[in-house]
Scaffold this motif. Structure first.
Motif, short mmCIF file in Angstrom:
data_model
loop_
_atom_site.label_atom_id
_atom_site.label_comp_id
_atom_site.label_asym_id
_atom_site.label_seq_id
_atom_site.Cartn_x
_atom_site.Cartn_y
_atom_site.Cartn_z
N UNK A 314 8.72 19.10 70.84
CA UNK A 314 10.07 19.61 71.14
C UNK A 314 10.31 19.80 72.64
N UNK A 315 9.40 20.50 73.30
CA UNK A 315 9.65 20.86 74.70
C UNK A 315 8.91 19.96 75.68
N UNK A 366 17.78 26.14 71.94
CA UNK A 366 17.50 27.36 72.71
C UNK A 366 16.06 27.33 73.23
N UNK A 367 15.13 26.91 72.36
CA UNK A 367 13.72 26.84 72.78
C UNK A 367 13.55 25.88 73.95
N UNK A 368 14.23 24.72 73.86
CA UNK A 368 14.11 23.73 74.93
C UNK A 368 14.61 24.29 76.25
N UNK A 369 15.75 24.98 76.18
CA UNK A 369 16.29 25.55 77.41
C UNK A 369 15.40 26.65 77.95
N UNK A 417 16.72 36.40 81.88
CA UNK A 417 17.84 37.32 81.71
C UNK A 417 19.20 36.66 81.52
N UNK A 418 19.60 35.75 82.42
CA UNK A 418 20.93 35.14 82.24
C UNK A 418 21.01 34.42 80.90
N UNK A 419 22.16 34.46 80.24
CA UNK A 419 22.25 33.85 78.90
C UNK A 419 22.06 32.34 78.95
N UNK A 420 21.56 31.80 77.84
CA UNK A 420 21.45 30.34 77.69
C UNK A 420 22.70 29.88 76.95
N UNK A 421 23.18 28.69 77.28
CA UNK A 421 24.37 28.20 76.59
C UNK A 421 24.01 27.01 75.72
#
Ligand code: C2E
Ligand code: CA
Ligand code: CA
Length: 740
Positions: A314-315, A366-369, A417-421
């Motif tokens: 995946x990553x 989300x995991x990738x980001x 901390x900053x959100x993932x999109x």
């Protein structure tokens, strides 16, 4: 005499048919035909002279026979009917029968009919067209093989022109034929081979290349013939390498191996090369033969396989096996240089919720980001590996100070901390981090990872989004947790869990309005194990589903037993965890239990917490509606500890709000608590919901709640949770003394 007047057509009479134009053979034919002509001439002359030269003729005939028998080619003569007039020893050897069994016979008597007909038709052609015909004839043998003959047939005519028959010579060319077949095959292989083929002179100048050579290297024959193969050199191998290669070629006649060459385009590529020496008859080197295949595709997939075996699909990050290798290497270096190595175990917080609520595709994105983020916030020499799920390990080498590792871990937390999109949706992900350090916390990859994991678990327990360094005591905690978990499974199997009850009271009248069922686990060694210790664990491992069902069943059974005894117990409220609520079969299981126990829906109530609903709101709310439709009432537990959003509350089909103990504790003095309780009471009134205060312990709290208009209460002041039979008298009485 049959041969009288025979006259062979001149050899120059344009031979036709297929021909292996062998000059020596052609000369033989000319000589033999010439001899025939001479002998025939002698015969004719002898015939004319009527016996005068009979003796001479006999001599000539003997000479002819000797000559014909000595030639290895088959020589024969047939009359116009196709009957053999003459055949030499080679013919009788071939047919394996003496000459006198051949003379007078036709081809039909000697050969298979098909072949005989072919011979006959060619004989007729020779006679009719009066010319020499040359052809290649295939004669099948009894053993399945075949012989190939190069046959020349010439017409024989009387001097007056009348046809007398055919004379023929057949030369066996089976071997030559096979050799030429082989040559043709070799040429085809050369042209069509997938491998590049290169033939050089003994001085290694290129003599020939095949199309595959051009395909692989990009060089055409015109560009390389006359050059040396070194124009392909990539420079990847040393001079010593080539030296050894040629040494092997000369010593063993063969070398094979992998070599990097350069195409005309400049691109270098790996090939599998096979060089062999071709010797001439004298044993001298005649050629070198190089055969090679382009293995860049194979190499590429090998490299891919290698990558797949050591990386997470995946990553693309290193996986556990590569991480172990890297830690091992790092530990060896650290031992030598007396340095420290840190393993930082990171687990994303609430990742499971993302997966549950948004599906695996979003979870994966989300995991990738998250992985990309992590890569951005560590040094290049650090290894980040994904162990699976939402677990990552960062390996940090060359540490001089433990504090620096903590700093690095803090940096990682800040990074996340900053959100993932993902798909226009923002996700806030925190992480819990555990750190173990060589040499203090372990000296193998396995112990370091395990201890960092233990520390991470501790970080989760500390409220997530924080960092914990490993300590011995954590192992102890982890061990206890394991023991507890085993005990839990055991207790469940042996039905050790008991549903105790705690009364709920109407504050105006002291009337008993309900009970709450609370789970109890009596253990022989450890006594009564409190729910706060085992309920979170059971929620984690899913055992809560079975525990919850057992509580429900026991509660129903108690109600039915009291009713059977002629009593009218108030509704019993049973706690339902989010895990249960989200199960698709929850309503069905609920039905089954009620039916099994003969308990009516209005005799029970279910308690759910706000946070359990909000984790995956829509399906949970749907289930709540299903519960209400069954005729079971609902209480919202621990109100005030979650979001307590009014807009949500309006949508929830609940009958009762339970104010958490935390807001009751401060009563009557704490003004904040008073404000909150009052607000909830007002809210309940406007939404037409009952309001119950939990954890009421003192008469002052009872008075304060009454004054604020809170109708119901539960707490030690009215009774601690106890075994149901303790309350039989209370059920009978139906009310308590408020004690104020
Ligand atoms: P909860 O549902 O909020 O239950 C009320 C808790 O407050 C109970 O703790 C009860 O013993 C305690 N309590 C009641 N009155 C007083 C009081 O006056 N003072 C104080 N200090 N405490 C009081 P308990 O039995 O230890 O249970 C703790 C939590 O465990 C429960 O909180 C509930 O969340 C969970 N739990 C217990 N049984 C079950 C169950 O069968 N299923 C599920 N899902 N959770 C359960
Ligand atoms: Ca409860
Ligand atoms: Ca509660």
């Amino acid at each position: 005499m049959a041969f009288a007047g025979l006259c062979a057509a001149p050899a120059s009479a344009a031979p036709t048919g297929a021909g292996h134009g062998h000059p020596v053979y052609a000369a033989t034919i000319v000589i033999v035909l010439g001899l025939f002509a001479a002998v025939a001439f002698a015969f004719v002359r002898a015939h004319r002279q009527r016996g005068r030269l009979l003796e001479e003729a006999d001599k000539s005939r003997a000479l002819l026979t000797t000559l014909l028998d000595a030639t290895p080619d088959i020589v024969f003569c047939k009359d116009t009917d196709g009957r053999y007039l003459l055949g030499n020893r080679a013919l009788s050897d071939f047919l394996d029968r003496p000459t006198d069994q051949i003379i007078g016979k036709s081809d039909r008597d000697l050969f298979p009919s098909e072949l005989a007909d072919e011979f006959r038709s060619r004989d007729l052609q020779v006679t009719r067209q009066n010319k020499i015909v040359r052809s290649t004839e295939w004669v099948d043998q009894a053993d399945g093989s075949h012989e190939v003959f190069d046959t020349v047939k010439a017409p024989v005519r009387h001097p007056d022109g009348a046809p007398l028959g055919v004379i023929g010579i057949a030369r066996r060319i089976t071997m030559e034929h096979q050799a030429s077949d082989r040559l043709q095959l070799a040429a085809q292989v050369f042209e069509n081979a997938a491998e590049g083929i290169i033939i050089t002179r003994p001085d290694t100048t290129i003599e020939m290349i095949n199309p595959a050579f051009t395909r692989i290297t990009g060089y055409t024959p015109a560009e390389v013939v006359g050059q040396k193969p070194s124009i392909l050199r990539s420079g990847r191998q040393s001079a010593a390498f080539y030296h050894r290669m040629w040494e092997t070629v000369h010593d063993e006649g063969l070398w094979q191996g992998e070599i990097w060459n350069r195409r005309k385009s400049g691109e270098i590529y790996p090939e599998w090369l096979n060089i062999s020496v071709v010797y001439d008859e004298a044993g001298e080197i005649a050629h070198y033969l190089g055969i090679f295949s382009d293995i860049s595709a194979t190499k590429h997939s090998e490299a891919q396989l290698e990558h797949m075996a050591h990386h997470d699909a995946l990553t693309g990050l290193p996986n556990r096996s590569l991480l172990n290798d890297r830690i091992d290497t790092a530990l060896r270096r650290a031992k030598r240089d007396h340095r420290m190595v840190a393993t930082v175990f990171l687990d994303l917080d609430h990742f499971k919720d993302i997966n549950d609520s948004f599906g695996h595709a979003v979870g994966d994105a989300v995991l990738k980001q998250a992985a990309t983020r992590l890569l951005e916030c560590v040094r290049e020499e650090d290894t980040i590996a994904r162990l699976g799920g939402d677990e990552f390990v960062i390996l940090i080498e060359n540490i001089e100070d433990v504090a620096l590792t903590i700093n690095a871990a803090e940096r990682i937390l800040t990074c996340l901390n900053p959100p993932l999109t993902v798909e226009h949706q923002e996700f806030f992900i925190g992480a819990s981090i555990g750190i173990s350090i060589y040499p203090h916390d372990g000296d193998t990859a396995e112990t370091l990872i395990r201890n960092a994991d233990t520390a991470m678990y501790q970080a989760k327990r500390q409220g997530r989004n924080n960092i914990q360094r490993y300590s011995e005591q954590q192992t102890e905690t982890a061990r206890n947790r394991m023991r507890l978990e085993n005990g839990l499974r055991h207790a469940l199997k042996e039905s050790r869990f008991e549903a105790w009850l705690q009364p709920q009271i109407d504050l105006a009248s002291g009337k008993l309005t309900g009970f709450e069922a609370l789970c109890r686990w009596p253990d022989e060694e450890r006594g009564m194990i409190p729910p706060v210790e085992f309920i979170p664990l059971a929620e984690n491992n899913g055992l809560i589903v079975q525990i919850g069902e057992s509580m429900l069943r026991q509660s129903c059974r108690q109600i039915v037993a009291w009713r059977a005894a002629g009593l009218t117990p108030p509704p019993v409220a049973i706690n339902v965890s989010g895990r249960q609520l989200r199960r698709l079969d929850f309503l069905a299981a609920l039905c089954t239990i009620l039916e099994d126990e003969g308990c009516r829906p209005e005799w029970i109530e279910l308690e759910v917490t706000e946070s359990d609903i909000l984790k995956d709101a829509e399906p949970a709310i749907a289930t709540l509606h299903g519960i209400r439709e069954m005729g079971i009432s609902l209480a919202l537990d621990d109100f005030g500890t979650g979001f307590s959003s009014l807009s949500y509350l309006k949508r929830l089909p609940v009958n009762c709000i339970k104010i958490d103990r935390a807001f009751v504790q401060g009563l009557p003095s704490d003004t904040n608590d008073r404000a909150i309780v009052q607000a909830v009471v007002a809210m309940g009134r406007s939404l037409d919901m009952r309001v119950l205060a939990e954890g009421v312990e003192t008469p002052a709290q009872v008075r304060a709640l009454s004054l604020m208009g809170c109708a119901l209460a539960q707490g030690y002041h009215f009774g601690r949770p106890a075994r149901p039979d303790t309350f039989t008298a209370l059920v009978q009485r139906g009310k308590v003394d408020l004690g104020i």
